[in-house]
Design an enzyme around this catalytic site. Structure first.
Site, PDB file in Angstrom:
ATOM      1  N   HIS A 187      -8.464   3.795   3.935  1.00 39.94           N
ATOM      2  CA  HIS A 187      -8.615   4.461   5.233  1.00 39.94           C
ATOM      3  C   HIS A 187     -10.066   4.543   5.703  1.00 39.94           C
ATOM      4  O   HIS A 187     -10.327   4.698   6.886  1.00 39.94           O
ATOM      5  CB  HIS A 187      -8.069   5.892   5.157  1.00 39.94           C
ATOM      6  CG  HIS A 187      -6.583   5.978   5.084  1.00 39.94           C
ATOM      7  ND1 HIS A 187      -5.856   5.341   4.119  1.00 39.94           N
ATOM      8  CD2 HIS A 187      -5.691   6.638   5.861  1.00 39.94           C
ATOM      9  CE1 HIS A 187      -4.572   5.609   4.301  1.00 39.94           C
ATOM     10  NE2 HIS A 187      -4.441   6.396   5.356  1.00 39.94           N
TER      11      HIS A 187
ATOM     12  N   ASP B 247       0.870  -1.184   0.000  1.00 40.41           N
ATOM     13  CA  ASP B 247       0.000   0.000   0.000  1.00 40.41           C
ATOM     14  C   ASP B 247       0.902   1.228   0.000  1.00 40.41           C
ATOM     15  O   ASP B 247       2.106   1.139   0.242  1.00 40.41           O
ATOM     16  CB  ASP B 247      -0.886  -0.011   1.256  1.00 40.41           C
ATOM     17  CG  ASP B 247      -1.727   1.261   1.381  1.00 40.41           C
ATOM     18  OD1 ASP B 247      -2.373   1.644   0.386  1.00 40.41           O
ATOM     19  OD2 ASP B 247      -1.727   1.882   2.458  1.00 40.41           O
ATOM     20  N   SER B 248       0.274   2.372  -0.212  1.00 44.71           N
ATOM     21  CA  SER B 248       1.030   3.622  -0.147  1.00 44.71           C
ATOM     22  C   SER B 248       1.543   3.883   1.271  1.00 44.71           C
ATOM     23  O   SER B 248       2.465   4.679   1.450  1.00 44.71           O
ATOM     24  CB  SER B 248       0.133   4.780  -0.582  1.00 44.71           C
ATOM     25  OG  SER B 248      -1.036   4.796   0.215  1.00 44.71           O
TER      26      SER B 248
ATOM     27  N   GLU C 196      -5.821   9.033   9.763  1.00 43.21           N
ATOM     28  CA  GLU C 196      -4.432   8.970  10.240  1.00 43.21           C
ATOM     29  C   GLU C 196      -4.265   9.722  11.551  1.00 43.21           C
ATOM     30  O   GLU C 196      -3.398   9.401  12.361  1.00 43.21           O
ATOM     31  CB  GLU C 196      -3.476   9.490   9.166  1.00 43.21           C
ATOM     32  CG  GLU C 196      -3.438   8.542   7.992  1.00 43.21           C
ATOM     33  CD  GLU C 196      -2.322   8.776   7.001  1.00 43.21           C
ATOM     34  OE1 GLU C 196      -1.512   9.691   7.217  1.00 43.21           O
ATOM     35  OE2 GLU C 196      -2.292   8.045   6.003  1.00 43.21           O
TER      36      GLU C 196
ATOM     37  N   CYS D 171      -4.373  -1.110  -1.985  1.00 44.05           N
ATOM     38  CA  CYS D 171      -4.529   0.339  -2.102  1.00 44.05           C
ATOM     39  C   CYS D 171      -5.475   0.572  -3.273  1.00 44.05           C
ATOM     40  O   CYS D 171      -5.238   0.049  -4.371  1.00 44.05           O
ATOM     41  CB  CYS D 171      -3.166   0.967  -2.386  1.00 44.05           C
ATOM     42  SG  CYS D 171      -3.216   2.728  -2.746  1.00 44.05           S
TER      43      CYS D 171
ATOM     44  N   CYS E  93     -11.443   3.345  -0.526  1.00 45.41           N
ATOM     45  CA  CYS E  93     -10.155   3.844  -0.038  1.00 45.41           C
ATOM     46  C   CYS E  93      -9.850   3.073   1.243  1.00 45.41           C
ATOM     47  O   CYS E  93     -10.748   2.855   2.068  1.00 45.41           O
ATOM     48  CB  CYS E  93     -10.239   5.339   0.252  1.00 45.41           C
ATOM     49  SG  CYS E  93      -8.751   6.001   1.036  1.00 45.41           S
TER      50      CYS E  93
HETATM   51  N1  DGL Z   1      -4.256   3.813   0.186  1.00 39.56           N
HETATM   52  C1  DGL Z   1      -4.916   4.874  -0.523  1.00 39.56           C
HETATM   53  C2  DGL Z   1      -6.169   4.343  -1.219  1.00 39.56           C
HETATM   54  O1  DGL Z   1      -6.719   3.320  -0.860  1.00 39.56           O
HETATM   55  C3  DGL Z   1      -5.264   6.030   0.377  1.00 39.56           C
HETATM   56  C4  DGL Z   1      -4.074   6.813   0.857  1.00 39.56           C
HETATM   57  C5  DGL Z   1      -3.303   7.470  -0.256  1.00 39.56           C
HETATM   58  O2  DGL Z   1      -3.819   8.401  -0.907  1.00 39.56           O
HETATM   59  O3  DGL Z   1      -2.170   7.058  -0.470  1.00 39.56           O
HETATM   60  O4  DGL Z   1      -6.647   4.939  -2.150  1.00 39.56           O
END
Ligand code: DGL
Length: 279
Positions: free
Chosen positions: A192, A11-12, A158, A74, A190
């Site tokens: 989060h 993931d990011s 976050e 992600c 997303c």
């Molecule tokens: N992990 C990203 C997503 O699911 C969210 C956080 C980001 O923008 O990196 O889109």
């Protein structure tokens, strides 16, 4: 024969831990390696070429760890880079978009589906298309899709602000148009957003089904491994490893709410920008 190689997940940053926890729930015996690209996060406001490059680099790292499958945990990376990774990876790749779309089509009764995600995810239109394709596949007509970017949800999650007045006001602002449109299903596109599910549910009301794309993707991971005969069987205690491209201490300090439990200590540090990739 049991395949004891780990499942690779990237993931990011920390958001993909909400996907990892769903994988652990349905496949508790599997070893996993998680890579969070925290030093280059967020991906949600980056360009297509950057997201694809980062994702290819993350893929190379996981491949160097001899994983049996790569999960793009992600939504943004799934929306932009899945096709490229699927063609180039030496192992099966699972993304979160199609499982999320399938779950939405299964859930909706009135055909009105909302999709919320980052700017990058929503602007690709990939989710909308995936939902439309699934509807067509299942012979369901008259689907109406309503999309909305909710960028502040990432910061709220976050910050740990998922159940306070600021979260409620933000959710109300973002979600009121979707509520007014009469949707009965909302895809949290997303990583989060599942942390904000309580507040999102409060604003949208009980009639809404919230789709957690991580949960839907975990079911796909399980099916693929089971059908392919690639589960680890009774191979003993699974190994759960974590790597981040930023400071491990920082990663560990914010990870617990996303994962739902404490991290095993010893998060490794690795930067994937060392890999040369062609887009
Ligand atoms: N992990 C990203 C997503 O699911 C969210 C956080 C980001 O923008 O990196 O889109």
């Amino acid at each position: 024969m049991a395949d004891t190689r780990p499942i690779g997940v990237f993931d990011s940053g920390i958001g993909g831990l909400t996907v990892l926890r769903e994988i652990w729930k349905v496949l508790p015996g599997e070893s996993t390696i998680y890579f969070g690209d925290n030093s280059r996060a967020p991906y949600g406001n980056k360009s297509r070429s950057t997201i694809i490059r980062y994702s290819l680099q993350n893929m190379k790292f996981l491949e160097s760890k001899d994983v049996k499958m790569i999960v793009i945990a992600c939504n943004t990376a799934s929306a932009y880079a899945y096709d490229t990774l699927k063609d180039r990876a030496g192992v099966p790749v699972v993304e979160v978009v199609t499982p999320g779309a399938e779950a939405a089509i299964r859930a909706t009764k009135n055909g009105r589906i909302g999709i919320i995600g980052t700017k990058a995810t929503i602007s690709t239109g990939v989710y909308k298309k995936a939902v439309e394709d699934c509807a067509e596949k299942h012979g369901i007509k008259n689907i109406e899709i309503y999309q909305k970017t909710c960028p502040l949800f990432v910061s709220l999650a976050e910050e740990g602000w998922w159940d306070n007045e600021i979260a409620r006001l933000t959710a109300k602002e973002y979600l009121t148009p979707l509520k007014e449109a009469g949707i009965d299903t909302l895809v949290m596109a997303c990583t989060h957003y599942p942390l904000l599910a309580k507040v999102i549910g409060e604003i949208m009301g009980d009639v809404i089904t919230l789709v957690n794309t991580g949960e839907a993707a975990a079911a796909v991971v399980k099916n693929m491994l089971t059908e392919g005969g690639n589960t680890s069987g009774d191979a003993g205690t699974p190994k759960r490893e974590f790597f981040t491209s930023d400071e491990p201490e920082m990663f560990e300090s914010v990870a617990t709410p996303f994962l739902g439990e404490g991290l095993p200590s010893g998060t490794g540090h690795f930067t994937t920008d060392r890999y040369e990739v062609e887009i």
